[in-house]
Scaffold this motif. Structure first.
Motif, short mmCIF file in Angstrom:
data_model
loop_
_atom_site.label_atom_id
_atom_site.label_comp_id
_atom_site.label_asym_id
_atom_site.label_seq_id
_atom_site.Cartn_x
_atom_site.Cartn_y
_atom_site.Cartn_z
N MET A 126 0.83 -1.20 0.00
CA MET A 126 0.00 0.00 0.00
C MET A 126 0.87 1.26 0.00
SD MET A 126 -1.48 2.65 1.92
CE MET A 126 -1.55 2.22 3.64
N LEU A 127 1.92 1.27 0.81
CA LEU A 127 2.80 2.44 0.86
C LEU A 127 3.58 2.64 -0.44
CD1 LEU A 127 4.15 2.39 4.50
CD2 LEU A 127 2.77 4.16 3.41
N THR A 128 4.01 1.58 -1.05
CA THR A 128 4.73 1.70 -2.31
C THR A 128 3.85 2.38 -3.35
OG1 THR A 128 6.07 -0.25 -1.84
CG2 THR A 128 5.89 0.41 -4.15
N GLN A 129 2.61 1.94 -3.42
CA GLN A 129 1.68 2.55 -4.38
C GLN A 129 1.48 4.03 -4.06
OE1 GLN A 129 -2.13 2.74 -3.56
NE2 GLN A 129 -2.68 3.46 -5.57
N ARG A 130 1.31 4.36 -2.77
CA ARG A 130 1.09 5.76 -2.39
C ARG A 130 2.32 6.62 -2.63
NH1 ARG A 130 -4.12 6.70 -0.10
NH2 ARG A 130 -3.54 8.82 -0.55
N VAL A 131 3.48 6.13 -2.21
CA VAL A 131 4.71 6.92 -2.31
C VAL A 131 5.08 7.17 -3.77
CG1 VAL A 131 7.21 6.88 -1.88
CG2 VAL A 131 5.61 6.29 -0.04
N THR A 132 4.90 6.21 -4.65
CA THR A 132 5.27 6.42 -6.05
C THR A 132 4.44 7.49 -6.73
OG1 THR A 132 3.88 4.56 -6.75
CG2 THR A 132 6.22 4.10 -6.38
N THR A 133 3.25 7.79 -6.20
CA THR A 133 2.44 8.87 -6.79
C THR A 133 3.10 10.24 -6.59
OG1 THR A 133 1.03 9.21 -4.86
CG2 THR A 133 0.29 7.57 -6.49
N TYR A 134 4.00 10.34 -5.63
CA TYR A 134 4.71 11.60 -5.37
C TYR A 134 5.91 11.76 -6.29
CZ TYR A 134 1.92 12.05 -1.12
OH TYR A 134 0.88 12.16 -0.23
N GLN A 135 6.22 10.74 -7.05
CA GLN A 135 7.33 10.72 -7.99
C GLN A 135 8.65 11.15 -7.36
OE1 GLN A 135 5.69 13.11 -11.17
NE2 GLN A 135 4.74 11.32 -12.09
N PRO A 136 9.06 10.45 -6.30
CA PRO A 136 10.36 10.81 -5.71
C PRO A 136 11.48 10.48 -6.68
CG PRO A 136 9.52 8.75 -4.77
CD PRO A 136 8.45 9.30 -5.66
N HIS A 172 12.89 2.42 -8.06
CA HIS A 172 11.89 1.60 -7.36
C HIS A 172 12.53 0.85 -6.20
CE1 HIS A 172 8.32 -0.80 -6.74
NE2 HIS A 172 9.09 -1.89 -6.75
N GLU A 173 13.75 0.33 -6.41
CA GLU A 173 14.46 -0.38 -5.36
C GLU A 173 14.78 0.54 -4.18
OE1 GLU A 173 16.25 -3.35 -3.17
OE2 GLU A 173 15.02 -3.55 -4.97
N GLN A 174 15.17 1.77 -4.45
CA GLN A 174 15.47 2.72 -3.38
C GLN A 174 14.20 3.07 -2.60
OE1 GLN A 174 17.30 5.57 -6.00
NE2 GLN A 174 19.37 5.07 -5.26
N VAL A 175 13.10 3.25 -3.30
CA VAL A 175 11.82 3.52 -2.63
C VAL A 175 11.47 2.33 -1.73
CG1 VAL A 175 9.33 3.80 -2.99
CG2 VAL A 175 10.96 5.13 -4.35
N SER A 176 11.68 1.12 -2.22
CA SER A 176 11.39 -0.08 -1.44
C SER A 176 12.20 -0.12 -0.15
CB SER A 176 11.68 -1.34 -2.25
OG SER A 176 10.80 -1.43 -3.34
N VAL A 177 13.46 0.28 -0.24
CA VAL A 177 14.32 0.29 0.96
C VAL A 177 13.79 1.30 1.98
CG1 VAL A 177 16.63 0.87 1.83
CG2 VAL A 177 16.38 -0.53 -0.24
N VAL A 178 13.47 2.50 1.52
CA VAL A 178 12.96 3.54 2.43
C VAL A 178 11.67 3.06 3.11
CG1 VAL A 178 12.02 5.88 2.55
CG2 VAL A 178 14.01 5.41 1.12
N ILE A 179 10.77 2.51 2.33
CA ILE A 179 9.50 2.04 2.89
C ILE A 179 9.73 0.92 3.89
CG2 ILE A 179 7.33 0.86 2.33
CD1 ILE A 179 7.33 2.56 -0.28
#
Length: 173
Positions: free
Chosen positions: A105-115, A119-126
Motif C-alpha cells: 500500500m505504501l509503495t503505491q502511495r509513495v510512487t504517486t509523489y514521484q520521488p 523503485h528499489e530505493q523507494v522499497s528500501v525507504v518504505i
C-alpha cells in the motif's frame, strides 16, 4: 473462545461453528486491526497530496497514536514483558502478511509523489519506515509525535523533500 462465547452470550460451540478455530479468530482480529491502521495511513496521505514528508509524518504519528490505545496491541506487547504469551504469536506469525500488505500500500502511495529514487530505493525507504514503526508500536521509545518527527526528518533526508513546517531540533536538514 469460551470468553468470547460468554461475552456475546452464546455457547462455545456456536462460536466455533461461526468462526471455526482460535487461529481463524486470531487471523480475523489481526486483519481487522491492520485494516484500521492502513485506513489511518491512507487518510494521512490523502491530507498531504503534494507533500510526501508531511504525509509520512502524519501517517507515523497517527499509527502510533492509534496503537497506543489499541487493547489488542497492548495485550500482545504485555506478553513480551512476561505476561500471558498466548497472544504474542498473533503478531509474530502474521508479521509477514502485515509487512507485505503495508509495504504494498505504501509503495503505491509513495510512487504517486514521484520521488527522485529508483523503485528499489523507494522499497528500501518504505521497508525501513515500516519496520521502525512496527518496533515503536510494540515498544514505544518516545511520544508518537516525537517518533514521527524523527522519521519525517529521515524521510526528508533520503527522499529529498522539504516539509512544510519545522517541528524538531532536527529541522529536517
Amino acid at each position: 473462545m469460551a470468553r468470547l462465547a460468554d461475552h456475546v452470550g452464546v455457547s462455545r460451540q456456536t462460536v466455533y461453528n461461526e468462526i471455526g478455530s482460535k487461529a481463524a479468530l486470531a487471523d480475523a482480529m489481526v486483519d481487522h486491526h491492520l485494516d484500521q491502521f492502513l485506513a489511518v495511513v491512507r487518510d494521512a496521505f490523502d491530507r498531504h497530496p503534494t507533500d510526501l514528508v508531511e504525509a509520512i509524518h502524519d501517517a507515523v504519528r497517527d499509527v502510533l497514536d492509534l496503537a497506543a490505545g489499541n487493547l489488542l496491541l497492548r495485550a500482545i506487547a504485555s506478553a513480551t514483558y512476561g505476561a500471558d504469551t498466548e497472544l504474542l504469536p498473533l503478531l509474530t506469525t502474521q508479521a509477514n502478511t502485515l509487512i507485505t500488505r503495508t509495504t504494498a500500500m505504501l509503495t503505491q502511495r509513495v510512487t504517486t509523489y514521484q520521488p527522485d529514487l529508483t523503485h528499489e530505493q523507494v522499497s528500501v525507504v518504505i521497508d525501513v519506515i515500516v519496520r521502525t514503526v512496527l518496533s515503536h508500536v510494540m515498544q514505544p521509545a518516545q511520544s508518537p509525535a516525537h517518533t514521527a518527527d524523527r522519521l519525517a526528518w529521515l524521510a526528508a533526508r533520503v527522499l529529498g523533500g522539504q516539509p512544510s513546517r519545522t517541528r524538531t531540533p532536527l529541522r529536517y536538514r
